[in-house]
Write a protein that holds these residues in place. Sequence first.
Motif, mmCIF file in Angstrom:
data_model
loop_
_atom_site.group_PDB
_atom_site.id
_atom_site.type_symbol
_atom_site.label_atom_id
_atom_site.label_comp_id
_atom_site.label_asym_id
_atom_site.label_seq_id
_atom_site.Cartn_x
_atom_site.Cartn_y
_atom_site.Cartn_z
ATOM 1 N N GLN A 133 -79.499 1.046 -35.100
ATOM 2 C CA GLN A 133 -78.335 1.740 -35.645
ATOM 3 C C GLN A 133 -77.604 2.471 -34.522
ATOM 4 O OE1 GLN A 133 -79.201 4.178 -39.102
ATOM 5 N NE2 GLN A 133 -80.758 2.728 -39.803
ATOM 6 N N ALA A 134 -76.292 2.550 -34.645
ATOM 7 C CA ALA A 134 -75.467 3.161 -33.604
ATOM 8 C C ALA A 134 -75.928 4.588 -33.314
ATOM 9 C CB ALA A 134 -74.006 3.168 -34.027
ATOM 10 N N PRO A 135 -76.350 4.884 -32.088
ATOM 11 C CA PRO A 135 -76.761 6.255 -31.754
ATOM 12 C C PRO A 135 -75.564 7.197 -31.800
ATOM 13 C CG PRO A 135 -77.596 4.681 -30.146
ATOM 14 C CD PRO A 135 -76.578 3.958 -30.968
ATOM 15 N N ASP A 136 -75.854 8.453 -32.048
ATOM 16 C CA ASP A 136 -74.792 9.456 -32.098
ATOM 17 C C ASP A 136 -74.635 10.201 -30.789
ATOM 18 O OD1 ASP A 136 -73.913 9.054 -34.754
ATOM 19 O OD2 ASP A 136 -75.716 10.040 -35.473
ATOM 20 N N GLU A 137 -75.480 9.897 -29.798
ATOM 21 C CA GLU A 137 -75.368 10.555 -28.500
ATOM 22 C C GLU A 137 -75.074 9.510 -27.421
ATOM 23 O OE1 GLU A 137 -78.578 13.169 -27.645
ATOM 24 O OE2 GLU A 137 -78.160 14.454 -29.373
ATOM 25 N N MET A 157 -76.094 -4.023 -32.828
ATOM 26 C CA MET A 157 -76.008 -2.618 -33.206
ATOM 27 C C MET A 157 -75.357 -2.527 -34.579
ATOM 28 S SD MET A 157 -74.332 0.649 -31.185
ATOM 29 C CE MET A 157 -72.608 0.385 -31.617
ATOM 30 N N GLU A 158 -75.997 -1.811 -35.497
ATOM 31 C CA GLU A 158 -75.530 -1.733 -36.875
ATOM 32 C C GLU A 158 -74.955 -0.342 -37.175
ATOM 33 O OE1 GLU A 158 -75.509 -4.368 -38.651
ATOM 34 O OE2 GLU A 158 -76.909 -5.687 -37.605
ATOM 35 N N ASP A 159 -74.250 -0.272 -38.293
ATOM 36 C CA ASP A 159 -73.637 0.963 -38.777
ATOM 37 C C ASP A 159 -74.707 1.972 -39.204
ATOM 38 O OD1 ASP A 159 -72.079 2.832 -40.117
ATOM 39 O OD2 ASP A 159 -71.510 1.464 -41.738
ATOM 40 N N THR A 160 -74.482 3.266 -38.917
ATOM 41 C CA THR A 160 -75.412 4.288 -39.391
ATOM 42 C C THR A 160 -75.197 4.644 -40.855
ATOM 43 O OG1 THR A 160 -74.003 6.156 -38.791
ATOM 44 C CG2 THR A 160 -75.548 5.357 -37.107
ATOM 45 N N GLU A 161 -74.049 4.277 -41.416
ATOM 46 C CA GLU A 161 -73.746 4.512 -42.827
ATOM 47 C C GLU A 161 -73.850 5.997 -43.193
ATOM 48 O OE1 GLU A 161 -76.143 1.856 -45.153
ATOM 49 O OE2 GLU A 161 -75.522 0.091 -44.016
ATOM 50 N N HIS A 162 -73.252 6.825 -42.370
ATOM 51 C CA HIS A 162 -73.339 8.268 -42.611
ATOM 52 C C HIS A 162 -71.996 8.977 -42.615
ATOM 53 C CE1 HIS A 162 -74.801 12.387 -42.434
ATOM 54 N NE2 HIS A 162 -74.062 12.578 -41.364
ATOM 55 N N PHE A 163 -71.201 8.798 -41.576
ATOM 56 C CA PHE A 163 -70.000 9.601 -41.396
ATOM 57 C C PHE A 163 -68.826 9.071 -42.225
ATOM 58 C CE2 PHE A 163 -72.487 10.315 -37.547
ATOM 59 C CZ PHE A 163 -72.449 11.693 -37.458
#
Length: 541
Positions: A133-137, A157-163
Amino acid sequence: MVVGAQCPHRAAERHADHPRPGRRARRGGAAGKMRLRLILGDQLNPLHSWFSRPQDDVVYAMMEVRQETDYVLHHAQKIIAIFAAMRDFARQLRAAGHRVHYLAIDDADNRQTVPGNLDYLPAHHGATEFAWQAPDEWRLDQQLSAYAAALPIPSAMEDTEHFYTNRDDAAQIFAGREHWLMEQFYRRMRTRHRVLMSDTGKPAGGQWNFDHDNREAWNGIPWEPADLRGRHDHSALWQTIQASGANSFGEPDAAQFAWPLNQQEALQQLERFVEHALPHFGRFQDAMSVKAWRLFHSLLSFAMNVKMLSPRTVVERVEAAYRDGAVPLASAEGYIRQILGWREYVRGVYWHRMPGYDRLNAFDHHAPLPSWFWDGQTRMRCVAAAIGQSLQHAHSHHINRLMVIGNFALLAGLSPHELHQWYLGIYIDAFEWVELPNTLGMSQFADGGLLATKPYVSSAAYIDRMSDYCKGCHYDKKARTGERACPYNALYWDFFDRNRDQLAGNQRLGMVYQQLRRMDEGALAALRERAADLRGRLAEL
């Protein structure tokens, strides 16, 4: 440490954090495939589409690594909370029928870095595909992208499905503009997602922002709601962390640990916040007190930033409370603005400005952090309270962070990079994508005004107005010079005096520079002398 947050049920419209075009590498696979999927420590979202059903050909890799405990010195509670939540998430996945390869911090096979462990996990499981999943840092995004590019198997790399937003949405909204404004972004988000909007497309209550209604000091009435968070005994985990050699600071509080372990506990905390604290949040969100460190804040930022709690879930619940008449609009709007506005906005700033944003230093400040940043032992009662709360709880609310600690750091000329690393380490909700713009941009103005429209600094007057910190302090809040004069006062005027060339043209600072021009030269010289003395012996204050 790695983090994230979670996104609810509906598919495409809710899963906004799609990887950038071209970030997917060599998709492929064949009969007999085995897929290895990496879950980072801030990606603990049980509603992610990865987990919709167990699959025999998928193995989830999770790892506690010294790479993540050691890149800055972290608060003990931050390490405990993330590792405990990771372990509980792995337990949930296994209970649901998923295959999980979990490397604990003391596992003999643990090579203590993400790439090091990934070097053997694909072969160990016979993986024919790898996904993450795509890291946020930024640092992890670069590390995993480089690692995957060298793999001999297909990777993605996949979507984090959060934002609510993609990484580059803010940059697209402000394309071609030299200056960005969060308020414009926030209004766009409110309109796009129809949050606190009327049927005619107008903001609820006829205005977008109720910030002027949210600046009351707190005098003890109403009293801070009871802390009803669940408690866990993580003593065994803490002993394991210590035995691993990972360094930390702050109070671990391992036997009575109050931070949520999973989504269920986070949702319970959300409900208690909405019922007991949110009605008063708006009025007192900027208030500070030695008597109550939580006041009416939600303490949900950790749960959101490790993705066990969706920001949409929080926003929808808060809006529903307003629609039901349970909380005033000023409280609901003020809280929603922090999530739908500020949180998404600073993430957009982070991805637009990295790499290099962490090294900006517009005022050329280089003073090291005084020792009391690590123990709270200073005679400045406000700083001792704010840092003391942070050391005890791994948390302090935004005004303590901005207008007490950050305020002093900027006035005193402390290194913004060192301060950034301290904020990143001490706060349980601090992950670089959200912490760095808040510290470098909002707090220290080290980006020269890319994020904030003016430096957020004050003399003792503001701190006294918004808190009870000045009562009983060693220093005199009204005095500008003299041994017992509050350090904020001389440092405040000296800061603007020293930085006239950079700041005098800022329209939001016109009043400050009018006052400086009216100041007697002898009085100004005394302020300069007092400030120079203070900056020369910061450790003694």
